[in-house]
Design a protein around this motif. Structure first.
Motif, mmCIF file in Angstrom:
data_model
loop_
_atom_site.group_PDB
_atom_site.id
_atom_site.type_symbol
_atom_site.label_atom_id
_atom_site.label_comp_id
_atom_site.label_asym_id
_atom_site.label_seq_id
_atom_site.Cartn_x
_atom_site.Cartn_y
_atom_site.Cartn_z
ATOM 1 N N SER A 90 0.908 -1.116 -0.004
ATOM 2 C CA SER A 90 0.066 0.038 0.076
ATOM 3 C C SER A 90 0.802 1.441 -0.139
ATOM 4 C CB SER A 90 -1.022 0.038 1.397
ATOM 5 O OG SER A 90 -0.267 0.023 2.431
ATOM 6 N N SER A 91 0.053 2.275 -0.026
ATOM 7 C CA SER A 91 1.154 3.635 0.117
ATOM 8 C C SER A 91 1.494 3.939 1.285
ATOM 9 C CB SER A 91 0.261 4.872 -0.648
ATOM 10 O OG SER A 91 -0.809 4.920 0.312
ATOM 11 N N ARG A 92 2.334 3.069 1.947
ATOM 12 C CA ARG A 92 2.642 3.299 3.407
ATOM 13 C C ARG A 92 4.237 3.641 3.268
ATOM 14 N NH1 ARG A 92 1.205 -0.657 7.345
ATOM 15 N NH2 ARG A 92 3.038 0.092 8.275
ATOM 16 N N ARG A 93 4.888 3.927 4.369
ATOM 17 C CA ARG A 93 6.251 4.336 4.321
ATOM 18 C C ARG A 93 6.937 3.079 4.906
ATOM 19 N NH1 ARG A 93 7.124 10.561 4.535
ATOM 20 N NH2 ARG A 93 5.488 11.296 3.325
ATOM 21 N N PRO B 296 5.469 -0.938 1.649
ATOM 22 C CA PRO B 296 5.160 0.292 0.645
ATOM 23 C C PRO B 296 5.058 -0.560 -0.767
ATOM 24 C CG PRO B 296 6.989 0.622 2.339
ATOM 25 C CD PRO B 296 6.662 -0.596 2.571
ATOM 26 N N ILE B 297 4.665 0.125 -1.722
ATOM 27 C CA ILE B 297 4.497 -0.533 -2.858
ATOM 28 C C ILE B 297 5.759 -0.689 -3.792
ATOM 29 C CG2 ILE B 297 3.421 0.192 -5.223
ATOM 30 C CD1 ILE B 297 1.053 1.549 -3.776
#
Length: 145
Positions: free
Chosen positions: A11-14, A31-32
């Protein structure tokens, strides 16, 4: 060390995150654009923690499955464990649950959900009013949903 099996959710997490689900499965949130090699290194770094928590979750899941496959001997109600008997029709009275014989807990769950909801409707409003009176508060309607 052995490589553990895991599911990756991107996902768009860091950051990377690890969770062990209730069955002992490992889920990695990443993260992606994070490379597989970085994820594998992270898993290897946390392997002991993962093995310990995965085994514990798997054991809990097995115990739960075993409990669900057996007829219940007692059930919780108002902070106490109440015995189950099969001498009366379905319901609850005199501190005892009355349930059909030889049914597993899992097959009884829909019936128990309705029974507990009925017990909550009968038991909780007066107890709530009593507690409110002791606290000096005024209540409107007490609703069970």
């Amino acid at each position: 060390m052995s490589i553990l099996e895991y599911e990756i959710i991107r996902s768009s997490r860091r950051t990377l995150a690890l969770t062990v689900n209730k069955n002992g499965g490992i889920v990695v949130r990443a993260p992606i654009n994070m490379p597989e090699s970085r994820i594998a290194a992270f898993i290897e770094e946390k392997q002991k923690w993962l093995e310990m928590h995965s085994a514990a979750a798997g054991a809990r899941s097995s115990r739960r499955a075993e409990r669900l496959s057996q007829p219940p001997q007692e059930l919780p109600f108002l902070g106490e464990m109440c015995p189950v008997d099969h001498t009366q029709p379905y319901g609850y009275s005199d501190g005892r649950f009355h349930l059909p014989e030889n049914m597993s807990l899992e097959s009884l769950l829909p019936m128990l959900k309705k029974l507990y909801a009925s017990l909550a409707r009968d038991t909780l409003p007066p107890r709530t009013r009593l507690t409110a009176a002791r606290m000096g508060i005024t209540l409107g309607a007490v609703k069970i949903s």
